[in-house]
Write a protein that holds these residues in place. Structure first.
Motif, PDB file in Angstrom:
ATOM      1  N   SER A  33      -0.871  -5.229   0.375  1.00  0.00           N
ATOM      2  CA  SER A  33      -2.198  -4.581  -0.067  1.00  0.00           C
ATOM      3  C   SER A  33      -1.784  -3.599  -1.244  1.00  0.00           C
ATOM      4  O   SER A  33      -0.755  -3.322  -1.683  1.00  0.00           O
TER       5      SER A  33
ATOM      6  N   GLY B 215      -0.437  -3.565   5.538  1.00  0.00           N
ATOM      7  CA  GLY B 215      -0.294  -3.065   3.868  1.00  0.00           C
ATOM      8  C   GLY B 215       0.860  -3.652   3.232  1.00  0.00           C
ATOM      9  O   GLY B 215       0.652  -3.026   2.122  1.00  0.00           O
TER      10      GLY B 215
ATOM     11  N   PHE C 202      -7.028  -2.500   4.719  1.00  0.00           N
ATOM     12  CA  PHE C 202      -5.847  -2.996   3.763  1.00  0.00           C
ATOM     13  C   PHE C 202      -6.058  -4.381   3.615  1.00  0.00           C
ATOM     14  O   PHE C 202      -5.477  -4.826   2.331  1.00  0.00           O
TER      15      PHE C 202
ATOM     16  N   LEU D  78       1.570   0.523   7.315  1.00  0.00           N
ATOM     17  CA  LEU D  78       2.106   0.621   6.256  1.00  0.00           C
ATOM     18  C   LEU D  78       3.666   0.084   6.268  1.00  0.00           C
ATOM     19  O   LEU D  78       4.143  -0.010   5.087  1.00  0.00           O
TER      20      LEU D  78
ATOM     21  N   ALA E 258       0.835  -1.138  -0.018  1.00  0.00           N
ATOM     22  CA  ALA E 258       0.152  -0.047   0.108  1.00  0.00           C
ATOM     23  C   ALA E 258       1.146   1.293  -0.010  1.00  0.00           C
ATOM     24  O   ALA E 258       2.026   1.282   0.537  1.00  0.00           O
TER      25      ALA E 258
END
Length: 492
Positions: free
Chosen positions: A145, A142, A102, A136, A32
């Motif tokens: 994702s 993430g 996510f 993240l 992500a």
């Protein structure tokens, strides 16, 4: 690239940046990505992001002022609507919510997720940026994702702090976009104003804020110069119109402003021409050190900007960024009881000259600097790298020469840029050789101080035109340039 819908006026660069971020390939292993979108209120950020979400099939969630529990419930509802899959259980906290977001955004195609009015969420849950940062990160949800998460907000101090200093999200964003008001030419097109003089007058009040064109005036725009005064009375000074109280709301909406009376006084000082630190302090009856904090807060909120004197290092002037606030402080605030009593026509009749002298004049100077900043190389004989204003001391005549538009080329190695142009701006006065003589004197004084003035163009920016003698001089002198309203607005 995602095509921009016709309903989105201009915003070509902004759309390209957002569309590129939203449609970037998933890139296995990269996970992500985060984007930050900010800008002052009423600039169309939400409109732009909603359009992008619709065009890409993304998710758009607008936060509200609510408790954490209610915000989580609303976010969960939006996520269910977008993915068409029910939650296993309600979110306990934002750790659950971000991780689930996510997880539901995995796949080969990037998925745009917009969280608008993010400051509403982070104010109630200060740990939210840290939670997003963790998810993240390498061990977060993430990692696998394809989400393209955009956090958007109008609280400039909050949004600016997301990526500053030691903030958790610093270094995490793949997009950082500030949505600015329309430039003066685009604003004229947006309002449907073909007359440059009328465009300057309208821009001096509403600037380039898109929302003021339709939502705040119900689409009412002046039909011509002879309709301008009537338009001011019926759309700006009318207590029934949203624009009437907008300037007050702009200040009240900033959470960092805790003493509105003090901040209104600071803004009033600037609006009436007291633009230095000392001048502002004297106007409001405070010491200079007592207004440092409010000025810093107004800068952080993007309501005021500090513009350095290009010829005197360490000295600067303050300018209000939002024209509507300048208009309110300079015209409306002191006559507020009368305006609330529907006496707008009477107030405008006595305030119009103040508007032209104290508001339109300085605003036109700012427009001329914007024109110079965007000028092509052939306009001044070089690329305009730095454009500003400044004061040149004339010790022999015991006076100072104010330069409204100074244009510098880019620095060359260790040397400062060439002084491409010195300009004077007049809105209501026909410009003559007298103004050129002042500029020539300033050029000589600057040359004696070491500035490179060998090819400096002397420029007169006239809102009321130029004398025939000056036009004749400009026709035969390549070092003298006359810039009128038509050129500034690209007309003809």
């Amino acid at each position: 690239m995602v095509p921009k819908p016709e309903r989105v006026f201009d915003r070509v660069r902004e759309w390209q940046g957002l569309a590129s971020f939203a449609s970037a390939g998933a890139q296995a292993g990269h996970g992500a990505t985060l984007g930050i979108v900010s800008g002052r209120r009423r600039q169309g950020k939400s409109f732009l992001l909603q359009a992008l979400a619709e065009e890409t099939g993304g998710m758009y969630f607008a936060a509200t002022e609510a408790t954490e529990a209610e915000s989580l419930r609303l976010f969960g509802d939006a996520l269910v609507r977008h993915t068409r899959a029910a939650l296993d259980r309600p979110f306990r906290d934002w750790n659950d919510a971000v991780a689930e977001l996510f997880r539901r955004s995995r796949g080969d195609r990037p998925t745009l997720v917009v969280v608008d009015e993010f400051p509403f969420l982070s104010r109630v849950t200060p740990s939210l940026p840290s939670i997003i940062q963790r998810e993240l990160g390498p061990g977060g949800s993430g990692r696998d994702s394809s989400a393209r998460l955009v956090l958007c907000g109008s609280a400039m101090a909050v949004m600016g702090g997301l990526l500053a200093g030691q903030a958790p999200l610093r270094g995490r964003a793949g997009l950082e976009l500030v949505v600015q008001p329309f430039g003066y030419r685009d604003a004229a097109r947006f309002w449907g104003l073909a007359d440059p003089r009328l465009a300057v007058l309208v821009h001096s009040i509403v600037g380039g804020t898109p929302a003021y064109r339709y939502e705040f005036t119900q689409g009412d725009a002046p039909t011509g110069l002879d309709d301008f005064d009537s338009w001011v009375v019926r759309s700006v000074l009318n207590p029934q119109k949203p624009l009437f109280r907008e300037a007050r709301y702009l200040l009240a909406e900033e959470s960092d402003i805790r003493d509105p009376a003090l901040y209104h006084s600071v803004l009033a000082a600037i609006a009436t021409g007291n633009t230095t630190n000392g001048g502002i302090a004297s106007y409001i009856g405070r010491r200079s050190d007592q207004i440092t904090h409010p000025l810093n807060v107004l800068e952080d909120c993007a309501l005021v900007t500090r513009e350095p004197d290009v010829f005197r290092p360490g000295r600067s002037r303050y300018r209000i960024v939002e024209p509507l606030i300048t208009f309110y402080e300079g015209v409306m605030r002191r006559r507020w009881p009368e305006l609330e009593a529907y006496r707008g026509e009477t107030v405008w009749g006595s305030a119009r000259e103040t508007f032209l002298a104290q508001i339109v004049g300085p605003h036109f100077e700012a427009l001329c600097r914007a024109f110079a900043q965007d000028a092509d190389e052939e306009v001044y004989g070089g690329f305009p790298a730095t454009v500003g204003a400044g004061v040149v001391n004339d010790p022999e005549n015991r006076t100072q020469i104010e330069i409204d538009v100074a244009v510098f080329s880019p620095p060359d190695g260790g040397r400062s840029g060439r002084l491409l142009s010195l300009g004077e701006v007049k809105w209501g006065e026909t410009m003559s050789r007298h103004h050129v003589a002042r500029l020539a004197r300033a050029r000589d004084l600057l040359a004696a101080k070491g500035y490179d003035t060998r090819a400096t163009t002397l420029a007169c920016y006239g809102g009321a035109g130029f004398t025939e003698e000056l036009r004749a001089s400009a026709a035969s002198d390549a070092g003298l340039r006359l810039v009128g309203l038509n050129e500034i607005y690209g007309v003809g």
